[in-house]
Design a protein around this motif. Structure first.
Motif, PDB file in Angstrom:
ATOM      1  N   UNK B 250     -14.759   3.682  -8.278  1.00 40.84           N
ATOM      2  CA  UNK B 250     -15.098   2.729  -7.226  1.00 40.84           C
ATOM      3  C   UNK B 250     -15.092   1.275  -7.664  1.00 40.84           C
ATOM      4  N   UNK B 251     -14.984   1.025  -8.955  1.00 39.75           N
ATOM      5  CA  UNK B 251     -15.003  -0.362  -9.452  1.00 39.75           C
ATOM      6  C   UNK B 251     -13.736  -1.076  -8.983  1.00 39.75           C
ATOM      7  N   UNK B 252     -13.865  -2.260  -8.351  1.00 39.97           N
ATOM      8  CA  UNK B 252     -12.674  -2.959  -7.868  1.00 39.97           C
ATOM      9  C   UNK B 252     -11.939  -3.716  -8.974  1.00 39.97           C
ATOM     10  N   UNK B 253     -10.651  -3.447  -9.077  1.00 44.93           N
ATOM     11  CA  UNK B 253      -9.810  -4.145 -10.058  1.00 44.93           C
ATOM     12  C   UNK B 253      -8.557  -4.644  -9.346  1.00 44.93           C
ATOM     13  N   UNK B 254      -8.331  -5.936  -9.442  1.00 44.13           N
ATOM     14  CA  UNK B 254      -7.152  -6.562  -8.840  1.00 44.13           C
ATOM     15  C   UNK B 254      -6.126  -6.840  -9.935  1.00 44.13           C
ATOM     16  N   UNK B 255      -4.911  -6.328  -9.760  1.00 42.54           N
ATOM     17  CA  UNK B 255      -3.831  -6.589 -10.718  1.00 42.54           C
ATOM     18  C   UNK B 255      -2.909  -7.665 -10.152  1.00 42.54           C
ATOM     19  N   UNK B 256      -2.407  -8.504 -11.040  1.00 41.31           N
ATOM     20  CA  UNK B 256      -1.503  -9.577 -10.624  1.00 41.31           C
ATOM     21  C   UNK B 256      -0.264  -9.520 -11.503  1.00 41.31           C
ATOM     22  N   UNK B 257       0.906  -9.330 -10.884  1.00 41.92           N
ATOM     23  CA  UNK B 257       2.103  -9.185 -11.708  1.00 41.92           C
ATOM     24  C   UNK B 257       3.336  -9.819 -11.099  1.00 41.92           C
ATOM     25  N   UNK B 258       4.160 -10.362 -11.951  1.00 41.73           N
ATOM     26  CA  UNK B 258       5.422 -10.972 -11.524  1.00 41.73           C
ATOM     27  C   UNK B 258       6.625 -10.302 -12.169  1.00 41.73           C
ATOM     28  N   UNK B 259       6.469  -9.008 -12.507  1.00 42.57           N
ATOM     29  CA  UNK B 259       7.577  -8.276 -13.137  1.00 42.57           C
ATOM     30  C   UNK B 259       7.804  -8.745 -14.565  1.00 42.57           C
ATOM     31  N   UNK B 260       9.053  -8.696 -14.988  1.00 41.11           N
ATOM     32  CA  UNK B 260       9.414  -9.198 -16.314  1.00 41.11           C
ATOM     33  C   UNK B 260       8.939  -8.331 -17.461  1.00 41.11           C
ATOM     34  N   UNK B 261       8.750  -8.984 -18.609  1.00 42.21           N
ATOM     35  CA  UNK B 261       8.512  -8.260 -19.865  1.00 42.21           C
ATOM     36  C   UNK B 261       7.171  -7.546 -19.938  1.00 42.21           C
ATOM     37  N   UNK B 262       6.229  -7.878 -19.070  1.00 43.85           N
ATOM     38  CA  UNK B 262       4.908  -7.259 -19.163  1.00 43.85           C
ATOM     39  C   UNK B 262       4.687  -6.224 -18.060  1.00 43.85           C
ATOM     40  N   UNK B 263       5.731  -5.941 -17.282  1.00 44.16           N
ATOM     41  CA  UNK B 263       5.565  -5.030 -16.143  1.00 44.16           C
ATOM     42  C   UNK B 263       5.063  -3.652 -16.588  1.00 44.16           C
ATOM     43  N   UNK B 264       5.577  -3.153 -17.711  1.00 41.34           N
ATOM     44  CA  UNK B 264       5.160  -1.828 -18.186  1.00 41.34           C
ATOM     45  C   UNK B 264       3.675  -1.811 -18.554  1.00 41.34           C
ATOM     46  N   UNK B 265       3.157  -2.937 -19.068  1.00 37.95           N
ATOM     47  CA  UNK B 265       1.727  -3.000 -19.402  1.00 37.95           C
ATOM     48  C   UNK B 265       0.871  -2.869 -18.150  1.00 37.95           C
ATOM     49  N   UNK B 266       1.306  -3.513 -17.063  1.00 41.01           N
ATOM     50  CA  UNK B 266       0.551  -3.433 -15.820  1.00 41.01           C
ATOM     51  C   UNK B 266       0.624  -2.026 -15.240  1.00 41.01           C
ATOM     52  N   UNK B 267       1.804  -1.402 -15.351  1.00 41.89           N
ATOM     53  CA  UNK B 267       1.929  -0.023 -14.859  1.00 41.89           C
ATOM     54  C   UNK B 267       1.014   0.915 -15.636  1.00 41.89           C
ATOM     55  N   UNK B 268       0.953   0.714 -16.938  1.00 41.96           N
ATOM     56  CA  UNK B 268       0.166   1.622 -17.764  1.00 41.96           C
ATOM     57  C   UNK B 268      -1.336   1.447 -17.495  1.00 41.96           C
ATOM     58  N   UNK B 269      -1.813   0.202 -17.376  1.00 43.72           N
ATOM     59  CA  UNK B 269      -3.244   0.017 -17.096  1.00 43.72           C
ATOM     60  C   UNK B 269      -3.565   0.487 -15.672  1.00 43.72           C
ATOM     61  N   UNK B 270      -2.626   0.299 -14.741  1.00 46.66           N
ATOM     62  CA  UNK B 270      -2.851   0.751 -13.365  1.00 46.66           C
ATOM     63  C   UNK B 270      -3.063   2.264 -13.354  1.00 46.66           C
ATOM     64  N   UNK B 271      -2.204   2.984 -14.075  1.00 51.97           N
ATOM     65  CA  UNK B 271      -2.311   4.452 -14.102  1.00 51.97           C
ATOM     66  C   UNK B 271      -3.666   4.868 -14.675  1.00 51.97           C
ATOM     67  N   UNK B 272      -4.088   4.190 -15.741  1.00 50.09           N
ATOM     68  CA  UNK B 272      -5.351   4.540 -16.384  1.00 50.09           C
ATOM     69  C   UNK B 272      -6.530   4.289 -15.434  1.00 50.09           C
ATOM     70  N   UNK B 273      -6.501   3.162 -14.737  1.00 45.64           N
ATOM     71  CA  UNK B 273      -7.613   2.801 -13.852  1.00 45.64           C
ATOM     72  C   UNK B 273      -7.637   3.674 -12.591  1.00 45.64           C
ATOM     73  N   UNK B 274      -6.468   4.002 -12.064  1.00 45.78           N
ATOM     74  CA  UNK B 274      -6.397   4.903 -10.906  1.00 45.78           C
ATOM     75  C   UNK B 274      -6.978   6.259 -11.304  1.00 45.78           C
ATOM     76  N   UNK B 275      -6.627   6.686 -12.517  1.00 47.95           N
ATOM     77  CA  UNK B 275      -7.117   7.948 -13.063  1.00 47.95           C
ATOM     78  C   UNK B 275      -8.654   7.972 -13.158  1.00 47.95           C
ATOM     79  N   UNK B 276      -9.262   6.842 -13.498  1.00 49.30           N
ATOM     80  CA  UNK B 276     -10.735   6.749 -13.558  1.00 49.30           C
ATOM     81  C   UNK B 276     -11.366   6.706 -12.180  1.00 49.30           C
ATOM     82  N   UNK B 277     -10.554   6.559 -11.133  1.00 50.89           N
ATOM     83  CA  UNK B 277     -11.121   6.480  -9.788  1.00 50.89           C
ATOM     84  C   UNK B 277     -11.506   5.071  -9.373  1.00 50.89           C
ATOM     85  N   UNK B 278     -10.973   4.058 -10.059  1.00 45.61           N
ATOM     86  CA  UNK B 278     -11.252   2.671  -9.649  1.00 45.61           C
ATOM     87  C   UNK B 278     -10.544   2.359  -8.339  1.00 45.61           C
TER      88      UNK B 278
END
Lengths: 344, 344
Positions: B250-278
């Motif tokens: 339930x913890x709110x987390x807002x991700x901000x991304x513009x693609x590019x070289x760090x896109x995979x990092x955002x995808x990976x943290x998103x998966x982890x946080x979704x998995x925790x139920x955030x």
């Protein structure tokens, strides 16, 4: 008790050992620094180590008149487009010495011919192997996930480096008093009892300025990772430029101060926050506290302001530990965390 | 509607005017930079302007291979012990040009003979008068307390300076598309509706990495100062080194991304946080979002990642405005704040 608490209590001994055993490495650093005359410092670090880097920004700035830039590791890893490090002294700080992004910054510095230094608890680590000079922390294994003794040891290592560049008798004497001063901080533990209720969650603000802005950041991180309250640090000046809008009656704000040149700033923000009806509490190593606070832990190590992040950091760790227990959380093993986090 | 909302909507026009009117100042900067060959940049700023400085750390690092140090103003004011700025290009960023600590850094740089540049909305301000070169933002009066158009104008001014140092045809064409791209961001406003419920308070985390770490910091500040929820930004990598322990279902987390070289990092943290139920929500200017998020505002300006902080910053302002309204707060005039904060 707990590994975290045990390791917090080891810090006088860790500091004494570092003062004793780091001498050859610190002297070698000083000699090499004078030889290469770096224009400034670039420091790469993550988590608590990054707060040690923030401390160095003020310490090397004030004592050594050196400009300190905190590295943006993603420029070296994700973007493969590192800035020029020519003529810089590049320091990597990592407890484990195995943080890939910190290593990447140091490796690039070596490629560019810059002077490099590893500050690490693992003298045989990849970071140590990659760096020209190594300052081992000699802190012994740190088994609890939240850093305690390696944080204070990193601060002390940086202070010894600053002293090696610009030796000063008074500062040297103060450095030798650090272990005793940390013992005094540990003895003040009972004074933390009345502070804990304000930190029952779910959020808190931690404020410091100058040298203890790094302490505010570190205490906020400790509270966040061990007690699961969202604690956010700001320097007093930045806080007044916008975030102060968030506070309302009852909002918990922890102040951290070591006296010195910024004491009036802490007094002024304390008065403003007390006036708003916030729950203002504080940790002070200068023998006094602003008036009107709900609760304070005040002591006086007699250290100069430049070294109070060592004692106040220890008090902050003890506070985080107490808050974690009060909230029924195991501070040794925060959820979702491993001791070594490998980020690129 | 409100001054804040009106000023947010002015940004395409402000960007177009800056592209047009700043040409002589930017060319003068480029010529002077080539003449003096600074080794790196030192930037002094507070609040939103400090987030523009953080953007410059990545932009000048990646595009110009220049090291950027963010100044610690208290070394210049409270401690009267400024670091050596020899051979640096020192930039002061201040909307009003009247922030005493930013002025103090620039004045010291002048004393030390360094190149100095003011980025300000007030060409007649004290900061402008103190600096060798001035880049006026031409944004028109900003009357709402939270900065909007002067923030994006500061980013654009920095991008124009980067281009003046290392001109590149493709980047030049992208710069000219910024006003249209901001218009696209404004048109995406309705997409923000499903994001607001997760930000009902009392706390939230905002994550970005690389270029959009500055956007994450700025959006967190906007949410904090206009909506009174305590929002804390981290770079994804720093977040994984400790603070991640704070999140729970339930913890709110807002991700901000513009693609590019760090896109995979955002995808990976998103998966982890979704998995925790955030409650994971996001703003993305790259045409796609990680899967599993509660709500996203996705669009594609076609700008290179380096310039997406301009569009994503605008979306973040609109989001903060919506959240403030939903929480019954007047976003034009945050409590406890004045438009010009004078800190030393």
């Amino acid at each position: 008790m707990s590994r975290f608490h045990d390791e917090i209590r080891e810090q006088p001994e860790v500091a004494a050992r570092l003062l004793e055993q780091s001498r050859p490495a610190v002297e070698k650093f000083g000699a090499r620094f004078r030889e290469t005359h770096p224009k400034g410092f670039v420091i790469a670090a993550r988590g608590s180590s990054d707060h040690a880097a923030l401390y160095a920004k003020y310490l090397f700035g004030r004592r050594n008149r050196c400009l300190v830039a905190l590295a943006a590791p993603s420029l070296f890893t994700r973007y493969s487009s590192p800035p020029s490090l020519e003529g810089q002294c590049v320091i990597g700080i990592s407890q484990s010495g195995e943080s890939p992004d910190v290593i990447a910054v140091v490796e690039e510095a070596v490629r560019q011919g810059a002077m490099t230094v590893a500050i690490t608890n693992e003298a045989e680590s990849t970071l140590a192997a990659a760096s020209e000079l190594v300052l081992p922390l000699h802190a012994g294994a740190e088994r609890s996930v939240p850093a305690s003794k390696t944080y204070s040891a990193s601060l002390l290592a940086l202070a010894l480096m600053s002293q090696a560049i610009d030796p000063d008798e008074e500062f040297g004497a103060a450095l030798n008093r650090v272990p005793t001063s940390i013992t005094q901080a540990l003895q003040a533990e009972e004074k933390l009892v009345p502070l804990a209720p304000a930190l029952a969650g779910p959020r808190a603000i931690v404020l410091g300025r100058g040298f203890n802005f790094s302490t505010a950041e570190e205490v906020a991180l400790k509270l966040t990772e061990t007690s699961y309250l969202l604690a956010r640090a700001w320097s007093v000046a930045d806080f007044e430029h916008g975030p102060i809008a968030v506070v309302e009656p009852g909002f918990p704000v922890l102040l951290v101060g070591g006296g010195g040149s910024v004491e009036a700033d802490l007094e002024s923000i304390a008065a403003r926050l007390v006036d708003y009806g916030c729950r203002v509490i504080g940790l002070f190593d200068c023998g006094r506290a602003p008036s009107g606070l709900e609760a304070t832990a005040v002591f006086d190590s007699g250290l100069p302001e430049e070294l109070t992040p060592l004692t106040l950091g220890v008090l902050g760790q003890l506070l985080a530990w107490r808050v974690a227990l009060a909230r029924g959380v195991d501070p040794d093993q925060p959820r979702a965390l491993r001791k070594i986090t490998r980020t690129w």
